[in-house]
Design a protein around this motif. Structure first.
Motif: not given
Length: 147
Positions: A1-29
């Protein structure tokens, strides 16, 4: 669902925008609030801007509804930070802070999709990945002959 991207030695999550929607909906926000906090943490780490406070932004979003204005300021500021990041790394299509306010007003769940999509563009560009190519537009319909 999320891909980790390393930029200047720090990791950031490249999340699926629809995954954000789905998880927000499932967990009631609840996931949406967690996502908003994490995104602000990532923005703070990427920009090295110590004035960004993920906790303050989250509290404005949760409790600011009591006096109406703070959630809009928090979302506007987050979108402006993403816009500055997009400009810094050279992303061609930038986020519209005004649209984030409209999304918050009309359909706050769509806000996560919109902001995450633009953050993913920053992570790709900063990590040196090529930007996704938009599909070509279909040709316009032929003109009607005069009658």
């Amino acid at each position: 669902m999320a891909e980790t991207v390393t930029i200047e030695g720090k990791q950031y999550l490249k999340r699926n925008p629809l995954g954000v929607l789905g998880l927000s909906f499932i967990t009631l926000g609840i996931y949406g609030l967690y996502w908003y906090y994490r995104v602000n943490e990532e923005i703070k780490a990427f920009t090295k801007d110590e004035t960004i406070s993920p906790v303050r932004s989250l509290m404005a979003l949760i409790f600011g509804w009591l006096i109406i204005v703070p959630p809009f300021i928090a979302v506007w500021n987050t979108a402006n930070h993403v816009l500055k990041m997009e400009l810094q790394v050279g992303v061609q299509t930038q986020i519209s802070p005004a649209l984030t306010i409209v999304l918050l007003l009309l359909l706050s769940i769509a806000l996560g999709i919109y902001v995450q999509e633009h953050l993913n563009r920053v992570w790709d560009k900063a990590a040196g990945k090529p930007a996704p190519v938009a599909p070509p537009m279909p040709p316009p319909p032929p003109a009607m002959p005069p009658a």
